[in-house]
Design an enzyme around this catalytic site. Structure first.
Site, PDB file in Angstrom:
ATOM      1  N   GLY A 243       0.768  -1.238   0.000  1.00 55.18           N
ATOM      2  CA  GLY A 243       0.000   0.000   0.000  1.00 55.18           C
ATOM      3  C   GLY A 243       0.800   1.289   0.000  1.00 55.18           C
ATOM      4  N   PRO A 289       4.540  -5.055  -0.980  1.00 51.74           N
ATOM      5  CA  PRO A 289       4.452  -3.864  -1.833  1.00 51.74           C
ATOM      6  C   PRO A 289       4.278  -4.255  -3.298  1.00 51.74           C
ATOM      7  CG  PRO A 289       6.726  -4.249  -1.165  1.00 51.74           C
ATOM      8  CD  PRO A 289       5.892  -5.306  -0.492  1.00 51.74           C
ATOM      9  N   GLY A 290       3.375  -3.597  -3.980  1.00 53.80           N
ATOM     10  CA  GLY A 290       3.171  -3.850  -5.405  1.00 53.80           C
ATOM     11  C   GLY A 290       3.455  -2.576  -6.183  1.00 53.80           C
ATOM     12  N   ARG A 291       2.515  -1.622  -6.030  1.00 57.10           N
ATOM     13  CA  ARG A 291       2.618  -0.356  -6.743  1.00 57.10           C
ATOM     14  C   ARG A 291       3.992   0.306  -6.584  1.00 57.10           C
ATOM     15  NH1 ARG A 291      -1.820   2.835  -7.706  1.00 57.10           N
ATOM     16  NH2 ARG A 291      -2.951   1.714  -6.094  1.00 57.10           N
ATOM     17  N   ARG A 328      -7.318   3.290 -15.611  1.00 53.94           N
ATOM     18  CA  ARG A 328      -7.418   3.836 -14.252  1.00 53.94           C
ATOM     19  C   ARG A 328      -8.124   5.190 -14.169  1.00 53.94           C
ATOM     20  NH1 ARG A 328      -3.531   4.866 -11.290  1.00 53.94           N
ATOM     21  NH2 ARG A 328      -4.425   4.197  -9.323  1.00 53.94           N
ATOM     22  N   TYR A 332     -11.270   5.235 -11.769  1.00 51.80           N
ATOM     23  CA  TYR A 332     -11.320   6.078 -10.573  1.00 51.80           C
ATOM     24  C   TYR A 332     -10.676   7.451 -10.735  1.00 51.80           C
ATOM     25  CZ  TYR A 332      -8.626   1.642  -9.608  1.00 51.80           C
ATOM     26  OH  TYR A 332      -7.945   0.464  -9.685  1.00 51.80           O
ATOM     27  N   CYS A 359     -14.436   3.759 -28.312  1.00 50.11           N
ATOM     28  CA  CYS A 359     -15.723   4.398 -28.525  1.00 50.11           C
ATOM     29  C   CYS A 359     -16.429   4.637 -27.204  1.00 50.11           C
ATOM     30  CB  CYS A 359     -16.578   3.540 -29.446  1.00 50.11           C
ATOM     31  SG  CYS A 359     -15.808   3.370 -31.040  1.00 50.11           S
ATOM     32  N   GLU A 360     -15.848   5.523 -26.403  1.00 49.93           N
ATOM     33  CA  GLU A 360     -16.382   5.888 -25.086  1.00 49.93           C
ATOM     34  C   GLU A 360     -15.939   7.314 -24.821  1.00 49.93           C
ATOM     35  OE1 GLU A 360     -17.736   3.821 -22.560  1.00 49.93           O
ATOM     36  OE2 GLU A 360     -17.560   1.934 -23.662  1.00 49.93           O
ATOM     37  N   TYR A 388      -0.648  -1.582 -12.240  1.00 49.65           N
ATOM     38  CA  TYR A 388      -2.091  -1.573 -12.495  1.00 49.65           C
ATOM     39  C   TYR A 388      -2.458  -0.950 -13.843  1.00 49.65           C
ATOM     40  CZ  TYR A 388      -1.825  -2.728  -7.586  1.00 49.65           C
ATOM     41  OH  TYR A 388      -1.501  -3.320  -6.407  1.00 49.65           O
TER      42      TYR A 388
END
Ligand SMILES: *Cc1c(COP(=O)(O)O)cnc(C)c1O
Length: 435
Positions: A243, A289-291, A328, A332, A359-360, A388
């Site tokens: 985190g 830890p990842g991010r 991402r 969010y 197409c968004e 991510y």
């Protein structure tokens, strides 16, 4: 990263404009040295400040591909996986199963069976049904599986703050406060084919507040002490999750790799103090830890295509990627920073939105990028996309998930090859009556 004498952005010693012409865009680019540096900082802090009684587990959901597990293997750290697919990828990369922790809030029967067949080090239980499945599958194989229980310490952390929640609403973990954590502990202890080693918690992501980790550690230690007193069970392993926050824009702190040591120092000090206070043996500590290991090590290169300037409203730069390689912002409203890789020495002159090609309307990389006036054909580098992005990518609109290259001492090699049209239809079937 730096700007070279040609005014081009460089990552890991490689000129981004050359990467773009050699490999095409969109392209994920990873700096191997940065990834290794982060893994080392975390493990060395445990070695130096906790007598080596712990292991860093790279949270591989942040960026999972065989090369990442190979780097983690060379660095001697462990990994955590959250699906059969991540586990399979790790095994394909020759990762030692004993150093793998298996997570997930709803592990499927085939995933648990596969984890036992691989011989993963620990499985982190997050439901009674999972505990039953592990017990049954372990019994069938005549083995005893090491497990942890995911607890919810009631610390909910956000980027720059944390809150303590008495009755947490989360799909993850068993609440300490409600008594649920103790109940599942008793349940697992009653089983023959699981060996409960201790507890796990993960309090959130993109956290800068050191005190959040300290508070979680304190609550966990208090719980460990209570389980020792009431159940006679003393945990010998504590998994403190991940985190740790990273820089995306100047609204975030910019922490050098060495700076992450401070988080662990504070966290390990809280663990040691808790052991002292309650008279506990110091548990083996794992961190996930990842991010912070891959996030800032990665960038995405795009080529600017269509440019649409809507007077008085905003200017859109459309690039050859979008929400299919980085969802991402759409998910969010995550914020990123960008530079023009081929004109990195020019000062920004305008604020633009970077749009994708899906197409968004919501297919944006963001709306507030400070850039020099971009032209069609310029190379945009979006920064801090290592975590991510690839792992959340999709083939939406039947776009290709971009290739990924690893840069080491100025040289780049594929770690994920580009997709082809054949890949897109590989699993498609036309039933006979439609032929
Ligand atoms: C996502 C996750 C992590 C990694 O979180 P980061 O914010 O990327 O460091 C670690 N542990 C668990 C259980 C997770 O779900």
């Amino acid at each position: 990263m730096k700007i070279n004498e040609k005014g081009h952005l460089e990552i890991g010693g490689a000129d981004c404009t050359e990467l773009a012409s050699q490999f095409g865009t969109p392209l994920y680019v990873f700096d191997e040295a940065h990834i290794r540096k982060m893994m080392r900082v975390y493990q060395q802090t445990i070695n130096e400040e906790y007598e080596g009684n712990g292991l860093v587990l790279y949270a591989s959901k942040a960026f999972s591909c065989e090369a990442m597990y190979a780097i983690a293997r060379q660095e001697g750290i462990g990994v955590d996986v959250v699906s059969g697919g991540e586990l399979y990828t790790a095994m394909q990369a020759g990762f030692p199963a004993k150093k793998i922790a298996m997570h997930g809030n709803n592990k499927l029967p085939y995933e648990i069976a596969y984890a036992l067949d691989c011989g993963v080090g620990t499985i982190v239980i997050d439901a009674y049904s999972e505990a039953d499945l592990i017990e049954r599958e372990a019994e069938r194989r005549d083995l005893v599986q090491d497990v942890l229980i995911r607890i919810n310490p009631g610390v909910e952390a956000h980027t720059h703050a944390y809150v303590q929640t008495a009755t947490p609403d989360s799909k993850f973990g068993f609440s300490i406060a409600s008594g649920a954590a103790q109940k599942i502990t008793e349940y697992v202890l009653s089983k023959k084919h699981m060996r409960l080693r201790g507890f796990h918690c993960h309090i959130g992501s993109q956290i800068f507040e050191k005190q959040s980790f300290v508070l979680a550690a304190e609550k966990n230690l208090a719980f460990v002490a209570r389980m020792k007193k009431t159940l006679g069970f003393e945990a010998d392993m504590l998994n403190m999750g991940g985190g740790f926050g990273i820089w995306y824009t100047d609204a975030d702190a910019k922490i050098e790799p060495e700076g992450y040591r401070n988080y662990l120092t504070a966290l390990l000090a809280a663990v040691k103090a808790g052991c002292e206070q309650y008279g506990l043996k110091r548990p083996f500590i794992t961190l996930e830890p990842g991010r912070s290991i891959v996030g800032e090590a990665g960038i995405t290169l795009y080529t600017v295509g269509a440019i649409k300037d809507i007077p008085g409203i905003r200017k859109y730069l459309a690039v050859d990627g979008g929400m299919f390689d980085n969802p991402r912002y759409a998910l969010y409203q995550s914020k990123y920073s960008a530079v023009l890789a081929n004109r990195a020495d020019e000062a920004p002159t305008e604020v633009v939105a970077i749009a994708g090609k899906c197409c968004e309307s919501g297919d944006l990389i963001g709306t507030e990028f400070n850039l020099p006036e971009a032209k069609t054909g310029d190379i945009v580098a979006v920064l801090s996309t290592g975590a991510y992005n690839y792992s959340m990518a999709s083939n939406y609109n039947r776009n290709f998930i971009p290739a990924a290259v690893l840069v080491r001492e100025g040289k780049a090699e594929y770690i994920v090859r580009p997709q082809t049209y054949e890949d897109l239809v590989r699993n498609d079937v036309i039933p006979a009556h439609l032929k």
